[in-house]
Design an enzyme around this catalytic site. Structure first.
Site, short mmCIF file in Angstrom:
data_model
loop_
_atom_site.label_atom_id
_atom_site.label_comp_id
_atom_site.label_asym_id
_atom_site.label_seq_id
_atom_site.Cartn_x
_atom_site.Cartn_y
_atom_site.Cartn_z
N HIS A 19 3.87 -3.51 1.16
CA HIS A 19 4.57 -2.43 0.45
C HIS A 19 3.76 -1.14 0.42
O HIS A 19 4.27 -0.11 -0.03
CB HIS A 19 4.84 -2.86 -0.99
CG HIS A 19 5.59 -4.14 -1.09
ND1 HIS A 19 6.92 -4.24 -0.77
CD2 HIS A 19 5.19 -5.39 -1.43
CE1 HIS A 19 7.32 -5.51 -0.92
NE2 HIS A 19 6.29 -6.21 -1.32
N LYS A 20 2.52 -1.20 0.85
CA LYS A 20 1.63 -0.08 0.61
C LYS A 20 1.70 0.97 1.73
O LYS A 20 2.33 0.75 2.76
CB LYS A 20 0.19 -0.59 0.45
CG LYS A 20 0.03 -1.49 -0.77
CD LYS A 20 0.41 -0.78 -2.06
CE LYS A 20 0.16 -1.59 -3.33
NZ LYS A 20 1.08 -2.71 -3.54
N ALA A 21 1.03 2.11 1.50
CA ALA A 21 1.12 3.24 2.44
C ALA A 21 0.71 2.82 3.84
O ALA A 21 1.31 3.22 4.84
CB ALA A 21 0.24 4.39 1.94
#
Ligand SMILES: Cc1ncc(COP(=O)(O)O)c(C=O)c1O
Length: 429
Positions: free
Chosen positions: A204-206
């Protein structure tokens, strides 16, 4: 006037969003190269030059060191294990208290509990959602060893003040920076302001490699302890030049080369990815200026945001409708909108026992007999924000473009225009 989708009309948006995807040809080619070589992970648990993992783990750690300007980066197989590693590195154990915010992913508090220590929840700021620096000092007791500040949604916590409070009380500041890569506070990158900073590489992260985490620190001893607990802690590797036994409980928190290799090229694209998030978020904030019912996120002076999520405060008094009704109407229009998470101390494990000294909890917190409560009402601001006020959206990221931003605003304006009908139909509750 167009009828609201919640009341049977057509939604503003009917297509699903395209997924956020940072995996390109370079990542695929690199993964294939490792698969072809057959060595998917390079660690050896006993002391030799591979104690710290394979060459690609080192490459990822080098990339983090140069990106964040720190002496050490230690890769883990998740930010959760990385947070636990930080607790181990600073020697947290039974009887200790660690101050944490209640508004974060549960791992922030669970990492404390994995060491048999007690998480003490300090309420959040009503307008910026991070731990309230004003309330930290009064929560410090002789048992307090550390504070974990979470840079929530991409906004730095009040880190310079919190660091000052931590220093004044002789406790350690750790940054949970899973959501805020490349945010800044007083010109410094988040993750590098506390003694240890934790990043996540989950999907889900950048930037992501499925699962992964990295700790950055300038402290040589912490860096060694992080490596020991990551890789079973059986020995001190001979090339560290110290003839002493390892003295730490070791885990297998090893990030394999196969995953590290997917993360490496993304570190080089992090700036570009965050800049696009900021551009879209600023566009949304500008467009929301004319929509009284939603307040755009407030920025902390002298800080920059990296917009993992874009948080808004819903102002009930404007339309006389509850946040839940407004949120349901937004979702029905097909735009992404959500609450965030249940405050951590309201999760069942805390509610079942209410106090760390409860005999049921006692097995987890041996010998802890101080007063500390997890009852509802412990942190009134976070409960109000989550139950009544916050709306977050994840649309401020590629491949979304200006179109998705203006659609979101169009959906909000449509609800405002139809508020009377909505109130008649759903009531204000
Ligand atoms: C603030 C925060 N801390 C910790 C974590 C845990 O990250 P991971 O899934 O890499 O263990 C997350 C993940 O969502 C997070 O948002």
């Amino acid at each position: 006037m167009a009828k609201l989708a919640l009341l049977g009309g057509d939604p503003v948006r009917s297509d699903p969003y395209l997924p956020y995807n940072t995996i390109g040809e370079v990542e695929k080619a690199r993964a294939l190269e490792i698969l072809d070589g057959g060595v998917l992970s390079g660690y050896v648990a006993r002391g030799n030059h591979q104690f710290g993992g394979g060459p690609v783990v080192s490459e990822l750690e080098d990339a983090f060191r140069s990106q964040f300007g720190v002496r050490h980066a230690v890769a883990f197989n998740s930010a959760t294990s990385a947070l636990h590693g930080c607790m181990m590195a600073i020697g947290i154990g039974p009887g200790d208290e660690v101050i944490v915010p209640p508004y974060t992913m549960s791992a922030t508090a669970m990492a404390v509990m994995m060491c048999g220590a007690v998480p003490v929840f300090v309420d959040i700021e009503a307008d910026m959602f991070c731990i309230d620096a004003d309330q930290i000092a009064s929560s410090i007791t002789p048992r307090t060893r550390a504070v974990i500040a979470v840079n929530l949604f991409g906004l730095p916590a009040d880190l310079i003040r919190i660091r000052g409070i931590a220093e004044a009380h002789g406790i350690i500041l750790i940054e949970d920076n899973a959501q805020a890569p490349l945010a800044t506070c007083s010109g410094q990158l988040t993750g590098t302001i506390g003694s240890l900073g934790v990043f996540s590489l989950n999907r889900h992260k950048a930037i992501q490699c499925g699962e992964g985490g990295v700790v950055v620190t300038d402290d040589d001893v912490y860096a060694e302890r992080l490596q020991l607990c990551r890789n079973h802690g059986e020995v001190i590797p001979p090339d560290w030049g110290r003839d002493e036994p390892a003295d730490i409980v070791g885990y297998n928190y090893r990030l394999p080369d196969l995953l590290a290799t997917i993360a490496v090229p993304q570190v080089g694209r992090l700036r570009e990815l965050i800049d696009e998030r900021v551009r879209l978020a600023e566009l949304l904030s500008g467009a929301l200026a004319g929509v009284e019912v939603l307040s755009a996120p407030k920025l902390r002076p002298d800080c920059t945001h990296s917009y993992y999520l874009y948080p808004m405060l819903y102002r009930r008094e404007v339309l006389g409708l509850s946040r839940d009704v407004f949120l349901a109407a937004l979702k029905a229009e097909g735009v992404h909108a959500a609450q965030y998470v249940t405050p951590i101390y309201l999760l069942p494990i805390f509610q079942k026992h209410q106090r760390p000294s409860d005999p049921g909890f006692g097995r987890m917190f041996p010998g802890y007999d101080a007063e500390c409560s997890y009852g509802r009402g412990t942190c009134p601001t976070v409960e109000r924000v989550e139950d009544e006020e916050i709306i977050v959206t994840n649309i401020c990221r590629s491949p979304n473009s200006d179109r998705e931003i203006f659609e979101f605003v169009a959906a909000a304006v449509k609800i405002v225009d139809n508020a009377d009908e909505l109130r008649d139909s759903k009531g204000s509750a």
